[in-house]
Design an enzyme around this catalytic site. Structure first.
Site, PDB file in Angstrom:
ATOM      1  N   ASP A  67       0.813  -1.213   0.000  1.00 42.14           N
ATOM      2  CA  ASP A  67       0.000   0.000   0.000  1.00 42.14           C
ATOM      3  C   ASP A  67       0.847   1.263   0.000  1.00 42.14           C
ATOM      4  OD1 ASP A  67       0.895  -0.483   2.586  1.00 42.14           O
ATOM      5  OD2 ASP A  67      -1.075  -1.008   3.352  1.00 42.14           O
ATOM      6  N   ASN A 136      -7.764  -2.735  14.235  1.00 38.80           N
ATOM      7  CA  ASN A 136      -9.136  -3.061  13.835  1.00 38.80           C
ATOM      8  C   ASN A 136      -9.186  -4.307  12.943  1.00 38.80           C
ATOM      9  OD1 ASN A 136      -8.042  -2.116  11.479  1.00 38.80           O
ATOM     10  ND2 ASN A 136      -9.431  -0.368  11.236  1.00 38.80           N
ATOM     11  N   HIS A 138      -7.375  -4.779  10.213  1.00 41.16           N
ATOM     12  CA  HIS A 138      -7.092  -4.566   8.785  1.00 41.16           C
ATOM     13  C   HIS A 138      -5.803  -5.279   8.367  1.00 41.16           C
ATOM     14  CE1 HIS A 138      -4.776  -0.487   9.495  1.00 41.16           C
ATOM     15  NE2 HIS A 138      -3.901  -1.468   9.392  1.00 41.16           N
ATOM     16  N   GLU A 143      -9.818  -1.989   5.262  1.00 37.26           N
ATOM     17  CA  GLU A 143     -10.442  -1.666   6.537  1.00 37.26           C
ATOM     18  C   GLU A 143     -11.719  -2.505   6.720  1.00 37.26           C
ATOM     19  OE1 GLU A 143      -8.632  -0.008   8.415  1.00 37.26           O
ATOM     20  OE2 GLU A 143      -8.159   2.020   7.774  1.00 37.26           O
TER      21      GLU A 143
HETATM   22  C1  F6R Z   1       1.477  -1.493   6.119  1.00 35.41           C
HETATM   23  C2  F6R Z   1       0.179  -2.125   6.234  1.00 35.41           C
HETATM   24  C3  F6R Z   1      -0.627  -2.095   7.494  1.00 35.41           C
HETATM   25  C4  F6R Z   1       0.192  -2.425   8.734  1.00 35.41           C
HETATM   26  C5  F6R Z   1      -0.672  -2.385   9.981  1.00 35.41           C
HETATM   27  C6  F6R Z   1       0.135  -2.594  11.253  1.00 35.41           C
HETATM   28  O1  F6R Z   1       2.001  -1.642   4.825  1.00 35.41           O
HETATM   29  O2  F6R Z   1      -0.260  -2.650   5.269  1.00 35.41           O
HETATM   30  O3  F6R Z   1      -1.683  -3.003   7.373  1.00 35.41           O
HETATM   31  O4  F6R Z   1       0.758  -3.701   8.596  1.00 35.41           O
HETATM   32  O5  F6R Z   1      -1.320  -1.146  10.073  1.00 35.41           O
HETATM   33  O6  F6R Z   1       1.005  -1.523  11.430  1.00 35.41           O
HETATM   34  P1  F6R Z   1       2.190  -1.588  12.479  1.00 35.41           P
HETATM   35  O7  F6R Z   1       3.110  -2.659  12.030  1.00 35.41           O
HETATM   36  O8  F6R Z   1       2.857  -0.235  12.417  1.00 35.41           O
HETATM   37  O9  F6R Z   1       1.558  -1.882  13.812  1.00 35.41           O
END
Ligand code: F6R
Length: 241
Positions: A67, A136, A138, A143
């Site tokens: 992303d 959440n 995701h 989301e």
């Molecule tokens: C990042 C991504 C997100 C993160 C998730 C956890 O490329 O796709 O889904 O993996 O938000 O973020 P962290 O690792 O910072 O807790």
């Protein structure tokens, strides 16, 4: 799902890097799916260590990131493009032409999204995808919603995600509100998936992912339907299982 519980994020990073290393050694032209955020950093550090002792050659490896934010350019300090170069790509011998990070810049985001999915297909598909999980539930920036979005698409980030990402920006107003993300279909096509969660603030999402129903309100729960997923947890993230 194969669930592995480790004592800390560094041990998980070494184990996950070992799985990436095995793929690269077995097939130097392999296609890797990359993530940003705090979670994959120990894995990337362990991969850099393996590269520095001459075990790995990234010259022919291709990568696709999950992303990217919409509305900040690649040169922005918090762009995911920049994150990948700062934390991994500039420290190994990967060829920049083999690196793909979503780039939502054209007037027609739909074209950008379709082109990203087409590029993944053309590369032969992702051999190994690393994921983190949001509070959440995701994965990438898919989301919670009524249905699982299929291909790469543009998403409005939820309040919980914007708040979680605030730590990387000066204030909450600077956090982008939209992102371009691989869809659940794009992720589920990966031949193998690693998902990592550490810390007790991820415990609820981990429980819903593993023990809950397959439900788009917890996007990570779809991984129950994938045939080759390894879940790496520390004790805190696994505390509600
Ligand atoms: C990042 C991504 C997100 C993160 C998730 C956890 O490329 O796709 O889904 O993996 O938000 O973020 P962290 O690792 O910072 O807790």
């Amino acid at each position: 799902m194969e669930i592995k519980i480790y004592k800390d994020a560094e041990s998980i990073g070494r184990a996950a890097a070992g799985m990436f290393a095995a793929k690269i050694i077995e097939n130097p032209k392999c296609v890797l799916g990359m993530a940003t955020g705090s979670t994959p950093l120990p894995t990337y550090n362990a991969l850099i260590e393996l590269y520095n002792i001459n075990v790995l050659d990234f010259r022919m490896v291709k990568t696709f990131n999950l992303d990217e934010y919409v509305g900040i350019g690649r040169e922005h300090g918090q762009s995911y493009y920049r994150f990948m170069f700062d934390n991994l790509f500039s420290k190994v011998n990967i060829s920049p032409k083999n690196v793909h990070v979503p780039n939502p810049v054209s007037k027609n985001f739909e074209d950008d999204c379709a082109a990203y999915d087409a590029a993944i297909e053309k590369s032969g598909g992702i051999d190994l995808q690393i994921l983190g999980i949001g509070h959440n539930g995701h994965i990438a920036f898919n989301e919670p919603s009524k249905v699982f979005p299929f291909g790469t698409h543009i998403v409005n980030l939820t309040k919980s995600t914007i708040e979680a990402n605030q730590r990387f920006f000066k204030n909450i107003d600077e956090v982008p509100k939209k992102a371009m993300t691989m869809g659940i279909g794009s992720i589920m096509k990966a031949r193998e998936i690693i998902i990592i969660a550490t810390g007790k603030e991820k415990a609820e999402a981990v429980k819903a992912m593993i023990k809950g129903n397959v439900d788009p309100m917890c996007p990570a729960s779809v991984l129950q339907l994938h045939h080759k997923v390894t879940v790496f947890l520390d004790k805190e993230a696994a505390s509600l299982l």
